[in-house]
Motif scaffolding. Structure first.
Motif, PDB file in Angstrom:
ATOM      1  N   LEU A 131      -5.931   0.611  -2.220  1.00 51.54           N
ATOM      2  CA  LEU A 131      -6.113   1.343  -3.468  1.00 51.54           C
ATOM      3  C   LEU A 131      -7.372   0.891  -4.198  1.00 51.54           C
ATOM      4  O   LEU A 131      -7.573  -0.297  -4.450  1.00 51.54           O
ATOM      5  N   SER A 133     -10.118   2.941  -7.256  1.00 49.21           N
ATOM      6  CA  SER A 133      -9.956   3.477  -8.605  1.00 49.21           C
ATOM      7  C   SER A 133      -9.157   4.774  -8.622  1.00 49.21           C
ATOM      8  O   SER A 133      -8.564   5.141  -9.638  1.00 49.21           O
ATOM      9  N   GLN A 134      -9.139   5.492  -7.481  1.00 52.38           N
ATOM     10  CA  GLN A 134      -8.450   6.765  -7.423  1.00 52.38           C
ATOM     11  C   GLN A 134      -7.032   6.605  -6.867  1.00 52.38           C
ATOM     12  O   GLN A 134      -6.794   5.768  -5.996  1.00 52.38           O
ATOM     13  N   PRO A 135      -6.079   7.394  -7.364  1.00 50.59           N
ATOM     14  CA  PRO A 135      -4.708   7.314  -6.826  1.00 50.59           C
ATOM     15  C   PRO A 135      -4.655   7.779  -5.381  1.00 50.59           C
ATOM     16  O   PRO A 135      -5.491   8.565  -4.925  1.00 50.59           O
ATOM     17  N   ILE A 136      -3.674   7.290  -4.654  1.00 51.83           N
ATOM     18  CA  ILE A 136      -3.460   7.666  -3.269  1.00 51.83           C
ATOM     19  C   ILE A 136      -2.026   8.155  -3.107  1.00 51.83           C
ATOM     20  O   ILE A 136      -1.094   7.526  -3.622  1.00 51.83           O
ATOM     21  N   THR A 137      -1.866   9.271  -2.417  1.00 54.76           N
ATOM     22  CA  THR A 137      -0.540   9.822  -2.154  1.00 54.76           C
ATOM     23  C   THR A 137      -0.278   9.841  -0.655  1.00 54.76           C
ATOM     24  O   THR A 137      -1.121  10.306   0.118  1.00 54.76           O
ATOM     25  N   THR A 185       2.997   8.338  -4.746  1.00 55.04           N
ATOM     26  CA  THR A 185       1.659   8.294  -5.338  1.00 55.04           C
ATOM     27  C   THR A 185       1.476   6.947  -6.029  1.00 55.04           C
ATOM     28  O   THR A 185       2.267   6.585  -6.909  1.00 55.04           O
ATOM     29  N   ARG A 187      -1.174   4.305  -8.050  1.00 60.62           N
ATOM     30  CA  ARG A 187      -2.429   4.189  -8.805  1.00 60.62           C
ATOM     31  C   ARG A 187      -2.374   2.921  -9.656  1.00 60.62           C
ATOM     32  O   ARG A 187      -1.295   2.403  -9.959  1.00 60.62           O
ATOM     33  N   TRP A 188      -3.532   2.427  -9.997  1.00 60.92           N
ATOM     34  CA  TRP A 188      -3.590   1.306 -10.932  1.00 60.92           C
ATOM     35  C   TRP A 188      -3.279   1.821 -12.324  1.00 60.92           C
ATOM     36  O   TRP A 188      -3.820   2.836 -12.756  1.00 60.92           O
TER      37      TRP A 188
END
Length: 222
Positions: A131, A133-137, A185, A187-188
């Motif tokens: 991960l 800066s962008q979210p990952i699904t 999903t 994300r930070w």
């Protein structure tokens, strides 16, 4: 006195896998592995957090999914299954080329006609998400091998600086061997943590099934 030595995990796990195969002869190797991983204990036999060889709190990199619990593995509730062909998109994603994947698969494979996937997208009983800066699904599919009519609720245990959304948050099954998919999903919630983070995603049922998957965000040094 010996503090460490030749690992005995391989013969122990091989024995557990053999017993599972005898009880469930139609299960794939991936389903057997999933049953062992998702029912493992996150604490040691005294109920304390598992420690590594230096007696520090063990990460998933040191302890894997945890202590195998054969009594629970025989009836895991849900399994994350994978067939041999499911690895083809991942192998193509590694950039091995047609010849490399063909050699591994023992049959002709044209990666140009395959939608490549990353390791995180394999239907594996753990989730390792690189991960930034962008979210990952990512998507996972579970197979009901417990009770025919059952309901599972997602329970996430992660540090507060990580946001995890599971959709749908509840899975309802009406028959055995029924498959259902869900997305995760990640994300930070704040600034990215260079040290990474780890926790778990659990599917918990009213029938006392707890299907636990390690959820890991590797640090930059990993």
């Amino acid at each position: 006195f010996v503090e460490s030595g030749t690992s005995m995990s391989t013969p122990h796990l091989s024995g557990i896998a053999a017993l599972l195969k005898s009880l469930h002869p139609d299960w794939s190797p991936a389903a057997i592995k999933s049953a062992i991983m998702t029912t493992s204990d996150a604490v040691d036999r005294t109920g304390l957090p598992i420690k590594d060889e230096q007696y520090r709190h063990a990460t998933f990199y040191a302890m894997g999914a945890g202590y195998a619990n054969p009594a629970l593995a025989f009836d895991p509730g849900l399994v994350y299954d994978l067939r041999a062909d499911d690895y083809i998109p991942y192998l193509c994603g590694l950039g091995l080329g047609d010849d490399g994947v063909t050699e591994i698969a023992h049959r002709p494979v044209a990666c140009g006609g395959v939608k490549a996937i990353t390791e995180a997208e394999l239907n594996y009983p753990s989730l390792v998400v690189s991960l930034l800066s962008q979210p990952i699904t990512v998507t996972r599919t579970v197979t009901n091998v417990g009770k025919a009519r059952s309901v599972y609720t997602a329970v996430v245990d992660m540090p507060k600086d990580v946001s995890v959304i599971v959709r749908p948050p509840m899975l309802r099954f009406t028959e055995l061997n029924e498959k259902q998919s869900f997305t995760v999903t990640v994300r930070w919630a704040g600034e990215p943590n260079v040290a990474g983070a780890e926790g778990s995603l659990k599917w918990v049922s009213d029938d006392d099934y707890i299907v636990r998957s390690p959820l890991v965000i590797p640090g930059k040094a990993e």
